[in-house]
Design a protein around this motif. Structure first.
Motif, mmCIF file in Angstrom:
data_model
loop_
_atom_site.group_PDB
_atom_site.id
_atom_site.type_symbol
_atom_site.label_atom_id
_atom_site.label_comp_id
_atom_site.label_asym_id
_atom_site.label_seq_id
_atom_site.Cartn_x
_atom_site.Cartn_y
_atom_site.Cartn_z
ATOM 1 N N ARG A 10 41.495 45.587 34.142
ATOM 2 C CA ARG A 10 40.177 45.175 33.651
ATOM 3 C C ARG A 10 39.698 43.873 34.290
ATOM 4 N N PHE A 11 40.597 43.132 34.925
ATOM 5 C CA PHE A 11 40.233 41.871 35.578
ATOM 6 C C PHE A 11 39.928 42.046 37.069
ATOM 7 N N ARG A 12 39.770 43.278 37.523
ATOM 8 C CA ARG A 12 39.616 43.587 38.953
ATOM 9 C C ARG A 12 38.526 42.760 39.629
ATOM 10 N N THR A 13 37.331 42.752 39.088
ATOM 11 C CA THR A 13 36.217 42.064 39.742
ATOM 12 C C THR A 13 36.499 40.578 39.896
ATOM 13 N N SER A 14 36.976 39.949 38.834
ATOM 14 C CA SER A 14 37.254 38.515 38.883
ATOM 15 C C SER A 14 38.446 38.217 39.789
ATOM 16 N N PHE A 15 39.469 39.069 39.745
ATOM 17 C CA PHE A 15 40.633 38.898 40.618
ATOM 18 C C PHE A 15 40.195 38.961 42.080
ATOM 19 N N LEU A 16 39.366 39.941 42.415
ATOM 20 C CA LEU A 16 38.914 40.081 43.799
ATOM 21 C C LEU A 16 38.038 38.909 44.226
ATOM 22 N N ASP A 17 37.238 38.375 43.306
ATOM 23 C CA ASP A 17 36.473 37.164 43.614
ATOM 24 C C ASP A 17 37.428 36.008 43.940
ATOM 25 N N ALA A 18 38.505 35.889 43.150
ATOM 26 C CA ALA A 18 39.494 34.834 43.383
ATOM 27 C C ALA A 18 40.184 35.035 44.729
ATOM 28 N N ASP A 42 43.076 47.450 51.208
ATOM 29 C CA ASP A 42 42.080 48.486 51.509
ATOM 30 C C ASP A 42 41.695 49.282 50.263
ATOM 31 N N ASP A 43 42.558 49.291 49.253
ATOM 32 C CA ASP A 43 42.329 50.098 48.049
ATOM 33 C C ASP A 43 41.828 49.303 46.848
ATOM 34 N N TRP A 44 41.896 47.961 46.907
ATOM 35 C CA TRP A 44 41.563 47.139 45.746
ATOM 36 C C TRP A 44 40.150 47.338 45.228
ATOM 37 N N HIS A 45 39.198 47.612 46.105
ATOM 38 C CA HIS A 45 37.800 47.653 45.672
ATOM 39 C C HIS A 45 37.478 48.885 44.837
ATOM 40 N N ALA A 46 38.296 49.907 44.918
ATOM 41 C CA ALA A 46 38.132 51.085 44.066
ATOM 42 C C ALA A 46 38.956 50.881 42.792
ATOM 43 N N GLU A 48 40.592 52.865 40.885
ATOM 44 C CA GLU A 48 41.883 53.557 40.857
ATOM 45 C C GLU A 48 42.885 52.903 41.815
ATOM 46 N N GLY A 49 42.408 52.366 42.942
ATOM 47 C CA GLY A 49 43.285 51.654 43.868
ATOM 48 C C GLY A 49 43.799 50.359 43.256
ATOM 49 N N PHE A 50 42.923 49.645 42.565
ATOM 50 C CA PHE A 50 43.356 48.407 41.915
ATOM 51 C C PHE A 50 44.330 48.716 40.786
ATOM 52 N N ALA A 51 44.111 49.807 40.071
ATOM 53 C CA ALA A 51 45.036 50.206 39.002
ATOM 54 C C ALA A 51 46.425 50.490 39.579
ATOM 55 N N ARG A 52 46.481 51.084 40.774
ATOM 56 C CA ARG A 52 47.791 51.315 41.420
ATOM 57 C C ARG A 52 48.469 49.991 41.756
ATOM 58 N N TYR A 53 47.682 49.031 42.231
ATOM 59 C CA TYR A 53 48.225 47.699 42.520
ATOM 60 C C TYR A 53 48.803 47.071 41.250
#
Length: 177
Positions: A10-18, A42-46, A48-53
């Protein structure tokens, strides 16, 4: 109020900004972020890719979990305020010779735009009971000899200076109890 949480998609957007802030500043949390970018970037922006991470990071704490060769089991916590990712801290469950000299039990980092607000000190203080629950009565925390901010965080957290090895200051902190 900022708090430690288990890594969560759920923190994907903020994590990617960081991550963007850290890359722009040329900071890679040791080599951790560089490795993560190679493997997952390469997968973080999706979603499901971030969930795998996130699932992979959480698996690293299991004794039989998958992790890079030579890595010990380690538990990650993210420091968040609401939905805003501020930083992360890791407890390595045991030390190798390399970690004894250079890495220690605990590593942490705060995103560039959230620094100098006491977050690293708070993260370190809040993670110590988790280290204690893992059976660690004291933890080794290291920092570069030139990293005055990190040295102050470690000392504020109760760090007792042991020595310097290869450009790293080494401190022991009791976990309480």
């Amino acid at each position: 109020m900022p708090r430690l949480v288990a890594p969560d998609a759920r923190f994907r957007t903020s994590f990617l900004d960081a991550v963007g802030e850290e890359v722009a500043a040329g900071e890679y949390f040791g080599d951790t972020l560089a490795r993560e970018l190679r493997v997952y970037g390469d997968d973080w922006h999706a979603p499901e890719g971030f969930a795998r991470y996130v699932a992979a990071v959480r698996e690293e704490e299991l004794e039989e979990g998958r992790r890079p060769a030579g890595f010990v089991p380690a538990t990650w916590y993210w420091y968040v305020d609401g939905d805003t990712y501020l930083g992360r801290i890791q407890i390595r469950h045991r030390l190798t010779d390399q970690l004894r000299d250079y890495g220690g039990h605990i590593g942490y980092g705060v995103r560039p735009t959230a620094r100098r607000r006491g977050h690293a000190t708070a993260m370190l203080r809040e993670v110590l009971p988790h280290a204690r629950a893992l059976g660690l009565e004291r933890v080794l925390v290291t920092c570069d000899t030139t990293n005055i901010g990190s040295r102050k965080v470690i000392e504020a957290g109760g760090g007792e200076f042991e020595d310097e090895r290869g450009g790293k200051l080494r401190y022991w902190i009791r976990t309480g109890g």
